[in-house]
Design a protein around this motif. Structure first.
Motif, PDB file in Angstrom:
ATOM      1  N   LYS A 168     -11.390  -0.534 -14.605  1.00 34.49           N
ATOM      2  CA  LYS A 168     -10.800   0.743 -15.021  1.00 34.49           C
ATOM      3  C   LYS A 168     -11.532   1.903 -14.352  1.00 34.49           C
TER       4      LYS A 168
ATOM      5  N   PRO B 227      -1.070   3.844 -12.098  1.00 33.99           N
ATOM      6  CA  PRO B 227      -0.911   4.436 -10.760  1.00 33.99           C
ATOM      7  C   PRO B 227       0.297   3.892  -9.997  1.00 33.99           C
TER       8      PRO B 227
ATOM      9  N   ILE C 173      -5.553  -0.827 -10.659  1.00 31.73           N
ATOM     10  CA  ILE C 173      -6.058  -0.818 -12.034  1.00 31.73           C
ATOM     11  C   ILE C 173      -5.709   0.518 -12.682  1.00 31.73           C
ATOM     12  N   PRO C 174      -5.758   0.596 -14.027  1.00 34.73           N
ATOM     13  CA  PRO C 174      -5.409   1.869 -14.678  1.00 34.73           C
ATOM     14  C   PRO C 174      -6.509   2.932 -14.525  1.00 34.73           C
ATOM     15  N   LEU C 175      -6.055   4.157 -14.604  1.00 27.91           N
ATOM     16  CA  LEU C 175      -6.917   5.328 -14.666  1.00 27.91           C
ATOM     17  C   LEU C 175      -6.870   5.861 -16.098  1.00 27.91           C
ATOM     18  N   VAL C 176      -8.006   6.336 -16.598  1.00 30.67           N
ATOM     19  CA  VAL C 176      -8.025   7.072 -17.860  1.00 30.67           C
ATOM     20  C   VAL C 176      -8.663   8.432 -17.592  1.00 30.67           C
TER      21      VAL C 176
ATOM     22  N   HIS D 198      -2.656   9.866 -20.839  1.00 25.04           N
ATOM     23  CA  HIS D 198      -4.090   9.729 -21.104  1.00 25.04           C
ATOM     24  C   HIS D 198      -4.624   8.567 -20.246  1.00 25.04           C
ATOM     25  N   GLN D 199      -4.122   7.360 -20.510  1.00 26.04           N
ATOM     26  CA  GLN D 199      -4.246   6.317 -19.499  1.00 26.04           C
ATOM     27  C   GLN D 199      -3.049   6.476 -18.570  1.00 26.04           C
ATOM     28  N   VAL D 200      -3.277   6.195 -17.273  1.00 27.05           N
ATOM     29  CA  VAL D 200      -2.232   6.411 -16.270  1.00 27.05           C
ATOM     30  C   VAL D 200      -2.035   5.131 -15.465  1.00 27.05           C
TER      31      VAL D 200
ATOM     32  N   LEU E 290      -6.964   8.993  -9.302  1.00 27.72           N
ATOM     33  CA  LEU E 290      -5.670   8.291  -9.289  1.00 27.72           C
ATOM     34  C   LEU E 290      -5.509   7.488  -8.000  1.00 27.72           C
TER      35      LEU E 290
ATOM     36  N   ALA F 271      -7.574   4.404  -8.156  1.00 26.33           N
ATOM     37  CA  ALA F 271      -6.956   3.452  -9.083  1.00 26.33           C
ATOM     38  C   ALA F 271      -5.748   2.771  -8.444  1.00 26.33           C
ATOM     39  N   LEU F 272      -4.978   3.535  -7.677  1.00 28.10           N
ATOM     40  CA  LEU F 272      -3.818   2.963  -6.980  1.00 28.10           C
ATOM     41  C   LEU F 272      -4.269   1.891  -5.999  1.00 28.10           C
TER      42      LEU F 272
END
Lengths: 196, 196
Positions: B53, A32, B74-77, A28-30, B66, B69-70
């Motif tokens: 985020k 990277p 930072i995280p991806l949701v 859900h949260q990923v 993604l 985010a990479l």
């Protein structure tokens, strides 16, 4: 894969019914960076194979599969979960039963994106009862392509999925193999030889 | 973004009803290198912002989001599309009407993964009528987080989505803005200033 196992120990939640929740970094949260390392590890494990395409299932398989595809410089295809069956002429489809949700979904891939003779690596986030992986294998076989192997992020080794795939002489590489979730505790199968 | 527009010209299919099909590199098969470049371009365009985020919607938004985010570390949701409404206590939800499918879906994000005060960049694959983007905005607002902006891979500029978002004083950055799909031909809005 040590980085992944550490993350599961740190952030995974064991719920009742042998459920491992990894919503904080995979479903859900990923995370990277972790996904990139997972992609690289799949590539390392299958480095003896010439892979032409990666196949996964939406949605949680996409992140690790994309990173492996990026590393290999090959396309990714994600199978769709679909309820209704309209316009099936141009689709490969398979029925996938979910023990968790107790429902059958039809997954599908357009005939345009997997071709006869391709060498396909299947990647998925979880392997438990193996139904999703078997469905993806069926799609590759319908396309008359070759299944190079199945790369799994988290395997619940106390369920039947791995054995069902091995019975078909398929190569399975799982980055974290869980022996038990009993008493709310994650216990891994130790695999010193192949550990990074 | 020139690389993206070239790809759309080369591989996009214009179907009846103003539908642009990009199943060969974005919505079904995915080109990982292009996704990486798209992620980098989103980061460049929002480089004046401190983002904590990235939020997208399963499934086609995941790949470009993604990669951004990479790049940002930072995280991806990813918000989930769900039919039923069980256990809504710990979820932010929004209703999203699809003009294409003529159905309303409830999208949801766990309250665990977007927090008050966060600075959220929303990324999605398409912007047409804006309903998905507005739903994602609503979720960020429910969490009392800040919407830094909305990054879109392909905008159908002849539909109302962009205007609906601009009406709310939201910043929209679209990497390919389509003026028209008439006569089966993709015509882009030219944007010399910001083109890479």
């Amino acid at each position: 894969m040590k980085l992944l196992k550490d993350k599961i120990h740190q952030d995974g939640l064991v719920l009742s019914g042998n459920v491992l929740k990894v919503d904080s970094f995979l479903n859900h949260q990923v995370d990277p960076f972790l996904m990139k390392k997972i992609g690289e590890e799949f590539v390392r494990r299958f480095s003896d194979e010439k892979i032409t395409k990666i196949l996964t299932l939406e949605s949680s398989g996409i992140s690790p599969a994309l990173m492996a595809a990026l590393e290999l410089e090959i396309p990714l295809v994600f199978a769709r979960k679909r309820k209704s069956l309209t316009l099936t002429d141009d689709l490969y489809t398979a029925e996938v039963y979910s023990y968790t949700k107790q429902e059958t979904n039809t997954i599908s891939v357009s005939k345009n994106w997997i071709h006869s003779g391709e060498k396909v690596l299947i990647i998925d986030d979880f392997l438990a009862n193996g139904q999703a992986a078997l469905g993806l294998c069926s799609i590759v076989q319908q396309a008359e392509a070759e299944i190079v192997g199945i790369g799994i992020v988290i395997e619940k080794s106390f369920q039947q999925g791995r054995n069902l795939l091995m019975d078909q002489n398929l190569r399975v590489e799982s980055l974290a193999r869980i022996k038990s979730l009993e008493n709310g505790k994650v216990q891994f199968i130790e695999e010193e030889n192949n550990e990074r």
